[in-house]
Design a protein around this motif. Structure first.
Motif, PDB file in Angstrom:
ATOM      1  N   LEU A 207       0.820  -1.200   0.000  1.00 25.14           N
ATOM      2  CA  LEU A 207       0.000   0.000   0.000  1.00 25.14           C
ATOM      3  C   LEU A 207       0.857   1.254   0.000  1.00 25.14           C
ATOM      4  O   LEU A 207       0.492   2.276  -0.596  1.00 25.14           O
ATOM      5  CB  LEU A 207      -0.918  -0.011   1.231  1.00 25.14           C
ATOM      6  CG  LEU A 207      -1.746   1.241   1.522  1.00 25.14           C
ATOM      7  CD1 LEU A 207      -2.674   1.553   0.346  1.00 25.14           C
ATOM      8  CD2 LEU A 207      -2.563   1.050   2.790  1.00 25.14           C
ATOM      9  N   LEU A 208       2.013   1.187   0.654  1.00 21.29           N
ATOM     10  CA  LEU A 208       2.880   2.345   0.811  1.00 21.29           C
ATOM     11  C   LEU A 208       4.289   2.031   0.321  1.00 21.29           C
ATOM     12  O   LEU A 208       4.789   0.915   0.517  1.00 21.29           O
ATOM     13  CB  LEU A 208       2.946   2.757   2.285  1.00 21.29           C
ATOM     14  CG  LEU A 208       1.617   3.097   2.964  1.00 21.29           C
ATOM     15  CD1 LEU A 208       1.783   3.056   4.465  1.00 21.29           C
ATOM     16  CD2 LEU A 208       1.130   4.466   2.509  1.00 21.29           C
ATOM     17  N   GLU A 209       4.951   3.004  -0.274  1.00 25.16           N
ATOM     18  CA  GLU A 209       6.344   2.841  -0.659  1.00 25.16           C
ATOM     19  C   GLU A 209       7.209   2.761   0.597  1.00 25.16           C
ATOM     20  O   GLU A 209       6.987   3.475   1.569  1.00 25.16           O
ATOM     21  CB  GLU A 209       6.798   4.017  -1.522  1.00 25.16           C
ATOM     22  CG  GLU A 209       6.182   4.061  -2.906  1.00 25.16           C
ATOM     23  CD  GLU A 209       6.785   5.158  -3.764  1.00 25.16           C
ATOM     24  OE1 GLU A 209       7.834   5.703  -3.363  1.00 25.16           O
ATOM     25  OE2 GLU A 209       6.214   5.464  -4.824  1.00 25.16           O
ATOM     26  N   SER A 233      -7.192  -2.120   3.098  1.00 26.81           N
ATOM     27  CA  SER A 233      -6.200  -1.636   2.131  1.00 26.81           C
ATOM     28  C   SER A 233      -6.266  -0.119   1.982  1.00 26.81           C
ATOM     29  O   SER A 233      -6.095   0.415   0.893  1.00 26.81           O
ATOM     30  CB  SER A 233      -6.410  -2.313   0.774  1.00 26.81           C
ATOM     31  OG  SER A 233      -7.747  -2.115   0.326  1.00 26.81           O
ATOM     32  N   HIS A 234      -6.543   0.567   3.088  1.00 25.38           N
ATOM     33  CA  HIS A 234      -6.531   2.032   3.050  1.00 25.38           C
ATOM     34  C   HIS A 234      -6.202   2.576   4.428  1.00 25.38           C
ATOM     35  O   HIS A 234      -6.309   1.875   5.446  1.00 25.38           O
ATOM     36  CB  HIS A 234      -7.870   2.593   2.559  1.00 25.38           C
ATOM     37  CG  HIS A 234      -8.975   2.559   3.567  1.00 25.38           C
ATOM     38  ND1 HIS A 234      -9.602   1.389   3.970  1.00 25.38           N
ATOM     39  CD2 HIS A 234      -9.587   3.556   4.274  1.00 25.38           C
ATOM     40  CE1 HIS A 234     -10.550   1.660   4.861  1.00 25.38           C
ATOM     41  NE2 HIS A 234     -10.550   2.972   5.064  1.00 25.38           N
ATOM     42  N   ILE A 235      -5.786   3.842   4.460  1.00 21.10           N
ATOM     43  CA  ILE A 235      -5.437   4.527   5.710  1.00 21.10           C
ATOM     44  C   ILE A 235      -6.093   5.900   5.702  1.00 21.10           C
ATOM     45  O   ILE A 235      -6.167   6.560   4.658  1.00 21.10           O
ATOM     46  CB  ILE A 235      -3.908   4.688   5.867  1.00 21.10           C
ATOM     47  CG1 ILE A 235      -3.209   3.331   5.828  1.00 21.10           C
ATOM     48  CG2 ILE A 235      -3.564   5.403   7.172  1.00 21.10           C
ATOM     49  CD1 ILE A 235      -1.692   3.441   5.813  1.00 21.10           C
ATOM     50  N   ILE A 236      -6.538   6.339   6.860  1.00 17.14           N
ATOM     51  CA  ILE A 236      -7.073   7.691   7.027  1.00 17.14           C
ATOM     52  C   ILE A 236      -6.378   8.323   8.219  1.00 17.14           C
ATOM     53  O   ILE A 236      -6.129   7.659   9.232  1.00 17.14           O
ATOM     54  CB  ILE A 236      -8.608   7.666   7.212  1.00 17.14           C
ATOM     55  CG1 ILE A 236      -9.158   9.092   7.339  1.00 17.14           C
ATOM     56  CG2 ILE A 236      -9.016   6.803   8.385  1.00 17.14           C
ATOM     57  CD1 ILE A 236     -10.684   9.153   7.306  1.00 17.14           C
ATOM     58  N   VAL A 237      -6.013   9.613   8.098  1.00 18.42           N
ATOM     59  CA  VAL A 237      -5.335  10.302   9.196  1.00 18.42           C
ATOM     60  C   VAL A 237      -5.944  11.686   9.396  1.00 18.42           C
ATOM     61  O   VAL A 237      -6.520  12.274   8.480  1.00 18.42           O
ATOM     62  CB  VAL A 237      -3.815  10.439   8.949  1.00 18.42           C
ATOM     63  CG1 VAL A 237      -3.159   9.084   8.792  1.00 18.42           C
ATOM     64  CG2 VAL A 237      -3.541  11.317   7.740  1.00 18.42           C
TER      65      VAL A 237
END
Length: 297
Positions: A207-209, A233-237
């Motif tokens: 999902l992230l580099e 498969s996602h992130i929220i901040v």
């Protein structure tokens, strides 16, 4: 307070006022919409098909409650109990022991001690992360997905028993104050608003580099991060400036963005009612939540 949500809604898990006799399958929600208003909105627990939340009337739920959650819903609304994607439950007894057992039976119970006073438990697909009062982070789970543990696995510190994530000790911006986990990803937030991440699934696109089996700083537009949530498969901040950013897959609208996916951090457009500010975020399997309150001037 007001709770907003977006994302996967096949069971009506984002509709607290949905008529239970309604037979039509509800549509997914593709931008943040208000789903609950109350003087008090507390702990939130989103599962694949339902959402539990604590408010002034007690515990409310929306959607379909899976059998393995029916008898433990009150525990899941505490900060010290969690259920992994493989159906294993972990809960802290409030003294010195974490109990682990299959969700449908306590006959195969395991006991883990030596982690101190636990203030939070979080679960990913195949294991758990625990945060102790002194800011120490512990992890354990299936050794086939070792990247989710964020630590070295040895004979004296096996995958299936809690081990200290040593790289999160003595951080530049203070101790860890919150952990979040889901899928094959784990987040840890420091008192000084720095976010760390680790995990990944062999054979799947990251999902992230830069994602690895060791905790690494997660930079979001050079912002200080005050809250975070992670889904399948996602992130929220949430930033210290009150802005919300998200990244990852968006097939069900879980990012609250008009995009199929976001491969870089993208600011979420919000239309809040006058005088309201965002005070927290959370993520479910393919859902995201924002909690707002009246701004104190």
């Amino acid at each position: 307070m007001e709770l907003l949500a977006t994302g996967f809604n096949a069971w009506g898990q984002l509709q607290f006022n949905r008529d239970q006799n309604e037979v039509d399958e509800p549509d997914d929600i593709h931008s943040f919409q208000p789903i609950l208003k109350d003087d008090f909105i507390g702990r939130l627990y989103p599962s694949l098909s339902c959402t539990f939340v604590e408010n002034t009337s007690g515990i409310r739920h929306a959607g379909f409650v899976e059998d393995d959650l029916e008898c433990i819903q009150e525990k899941l609304l505490s900060s010290t109990a969690a259920i992994a994607g493989n159906g294993i439950v972990a809960e802290y007894d409030g003294r010195d022991t974490v109990f682990q057992y299959p969700s449908k039976s306590k006959d195969e119970q395991q006991r883990f001690t030596g982690m101190g006073h636990i203030v939070q438990l979080a679960a990913f697909e195949t294991g758990f992360v625990a945060l102790s009062h002194d800011g120490s982070v512990w992890s354990w789970g299936d050794e086939r997905y070792i990247a989710c543990l964020g630590r070295e696995v040895t004979h004296s510190s096996p995958a299936e028993r809690p081990g200290l994530v040593e790289e999160l000790e003595d951080l530049p911006t203070g101790k860890i104050k919150k952990i979040s986990a889901a899928g094959y990803l784990v987040l840890a937030l420091t008192e000084g608003c720095d976010l760390y991440v680790w995990g990944g699934h062999p054979g799947r696109q990251a999902l992230l580099e830069g994602l690895s089996s060791s905790p690494v700083p997660l930079v979001v537009e050079e912002k200080d991060i005050t809250d975070c949530g992670v889904g399948e498969s996602h992130i929220i901040v949430l930033t210290s400036e009150g802005d919300v950013y998200s990244i990852g897959e968006n097939a069900s609208g879980q990012l609250g963005l008009p995009l199929k996916e976001a491969r870089s951090w993208t600011k979420v457009p919000l239309c809040l009612r006058a005088g309201r500010v965002v005070c927290g975020v959370e993520a479910g399997w393919r859902t995201s939540f924002i909690l707002t309150k009246h701004q104190i001037l």
